[in-house]
Design an enzyme around this catalytic site. Sequence first.
Site, PDB file in Angstrom:
ATOM      1  CD  GLU A   1      -2.868   0.923   2.506  1.00 13.30           C
ATOM      2  OE1 GLU A   1      -2.764  -0.046   3.280  1.00 13.30           O
ATOM      3  OE2 GLU A   1      -3.808   1.750   2.561  1.00 13.30           O
TER       4      GLU A   1
ATOM      5  CG  ASN B   1      -9.366  -1.904   1.446  1.00 14.68           C
ATOM      6  OD1 ASN B   1      -8.979  -3.057   1.614  1.00 14.68           O
ATOM      7  ND2 ASN B   1      -9.211  -0.970   2.363  1.00 14.68           N
ATOM      8  CD  GLU B   2     -10.048  -2.957   6.089  1.00 18.33           C
ATOM      9  OE1 GLU B   2     -10.086  -1.911   6.743  1.00 18.33           O
ATOM     10  OE2 GLU B   2      -9.329  -3.931   6.395  1.00 18.33           O
TER      11      GLU B   2
ATOM     12  CE1 TYR C   1      -3.026  -6.580   8.657  1.00 20.61           C
ATOM     13  CE2 TYR C   1      -5.314  -5.842   8.608  1.00 20.61           C
ATOM     14  CZ  TYR C   1      -4.057  -5.907   8.025  1.00 20.61           C
ATOM     15  OH  TYR C   1      -3.822  -5.310   6.805  1.00 20.61           O
TER      16      TYR C   1
ATOM     17  CD  GLU D   1      -5.885  -4.904   4.079  1.00 20.60           C
ATOM     18  OE1 GLU D   1      -5.778  -4.566   5.279  1.00 20.60           O
ATOM     19  OE2 GLU D   1      -6.299  -4.150   3.182  1.00 20.60           O
TER      20      GLU D   1
ATOM     21  CD  GLN E   1       0.264  -2.468   3.835  1.00 19.64           C
ATOM     22  OE1 GLN E   1       0.933  -1.767   3.099  1.00 19.64           O
ATOM     23  NE2 GLN E   1      -0.905  -2.083   4.302  1.00 19.64           N
TER      24      GLN E   1
HETATM   25  O1  AHR Z   1      -2.933  -2.821   6.170  1.00 21.66           O
HETATM   26  C1  AHR Z   1      -3.213  -1.644   6.838  1.00 21.66           C
HETATM   27  C2  AHR Z   1      -4.674  -1.272   6.738  1.00 21.66           C
HETATM   28  O2  AHR Z   1      -5.433  -2.227   7.407  1.00 21.66           O
HETATM   29  C3  AHR Z   1      -5.274  -1.225   5.356  1.00 21.66           C
HETATM   30  O3  AHR Z   1      -5.050  -0.015   4.723  1.00 21.66           O
HETATM   31  C4  AHR Z   1      -6.732  -1.426   5.627  1.00 21.66           C
HETATM   32  O4  AHR Z   1      -7.384  -2.052   4.540  1.00 21.66           O
HETATM   33  C5  AHR Z   1      -6.760  -2.254   6.902  1.00 21.66           C
HETATM   34  O5  AHR Z   1      -7.603  -1.736   7.831  1.00 21.66           O
END
Ligand code: AHR
Length: 514
Positions: free
Chosen positions: A46, A193-194, A261, A318, A367
């Site tokens: 990103e 995205n999201e 995550y 992600e 990332q």
């Molecule tokens: O990876 C960091 C961020 O985490 C990304 O920009 C977003 O899609 C997610 O919340």
Amino acid sequence: MNLKKYLVLIFMGLNFAGFAQNTASVSISNDSKLTISKYIYGQFAEHLGHGIYGGFWVDKSLPVEKQDRIRLDVVNALKKIKIPSLRWPGGCFADEYHWRDGIGPAEQRPRMVNTNWGGVTEDNSFGTHEFLELCGLLGCEPYFAANVGSGTVEEMSKWIEYVNSNSTSTVVQMRVQNGHPDPYKVTFWGIGNESWGCGGNMTPEFYSDQFKRYASFAKNYPGAPLKKIASGPNSDDYNWTDVIMKNIPGWMMWGISLHYYTVPSGNWSHKGSATSFTESEYFGTMVQCLKMEELVTKHSAIMDKYDPDKKVSLVVDEWGVWTDVEPGTNPGFLFQQNSLRDALIAATNLNIFNNHCDRVRGAALAQTINVLQSLILTDKDKMLLTPTYHIFDMYKVHQDAKYLPIQLTVPDYVVDGKKIPAINVSASQDASGKVHISLVNLDLHNNITISTSLKDIQWKTVTGQILTSANITDINTFDHPDKLHPENFKGAKKDGDNLVVVMPAKSAVTLELE
Ligand code: AHR
């Protein structure tokens, strides 16, 4: 006495004495028609911190080998692990990115504020052509995330035409003038995205309608049939998956994303350090990590309701560890170190994805360089490979290999009276017939002896690689960049038809059987 009987006696003795059970049994069969998609091994980059700028795309004056401003030492390292795809330009950044700002002469490109990540000025010097040049160098497929949150259908539709069409339209002529006569043929397109969060704070009902509208104008050009990926759920938002699957017809989407995550503490306001943690904190992190199994299982079950033939892919685009930033660094840049713990988390997640390859056909670790759970860290002209990089190196053998189903009985790893399975495993067979088995021992103290039977699989020899270190907090630094690296593994032996593996505490191993 043969080795198996000897191990059983030891096991009985330990149990009798009240010690932890340090044996496991694994059974692997070749009764499967499934393939582990190489796209499970995808990456994400990103416009965030020093991921693109200072990571892939560096100042002209930096004394490293470059093509244009693309750093070739990182390109060569990533080529070695065969990254299959790279997702770009975000993340949250994707929904404020306007692709037309990133084409044409660099000095004429508009500047913008990167409102999500540190409020820094984005000069748009790295745009569509530069990203696609990077993917060409890496030999990987580009995965674009289109702007739904603050963009328009027309903008996305023209971006696709710009990169994929070979017509004489005005927008295609712009691409030709910008130096690329041939269409790029980009097939992976994320539609937002999201969209439940930074991508527009939408409800799943509203987003499904938006998806259908955008997807209708995301056209296929010759040689580039699109794989459209819907913005999927946040973690355990099962309602999001249900509504999307109910409202969007399967033929309209190739996949649906999932973002999850591993936050060590489970608390976003105090996530926990990347390098300094107790055993109890390590254990808690692994509990968070293993939640991926539950998420993939439950989202897949919802998808099965609407798509029993499993045509729509689940794309975990992600994932990774998200800790506190390194002290003294910009909190908006998400720079974190990477320890043996990260490596075990990567290996465990990849085992989960491999074992769910009937539905999980894509993923992207967040990332790649200098951001979150990175494969590579850079400091000016220096670079290092993280323990996570080495896991992707060891696991590349599973890409596009035949999935081998596994049954296992494993001991628990117990801390503070709570328990998790100490061992996780995945296996595959490549086109040449070699079998690869990847095992992780999450227990910090106990070696675990694993007796493995392989049904209908012929093999004579076993070799392997191991990643471990003296301490779970060990890291590679610019002064000691090679402290953690894979080494030859000598702990696996053939015993009759069985494979016996002694898995050292806190280690990841990949075996090759021929
Ligand atoms: O990876 C960091 C961020 O985490 C990304 O920009 C977003 O899609 C997610 O919340």
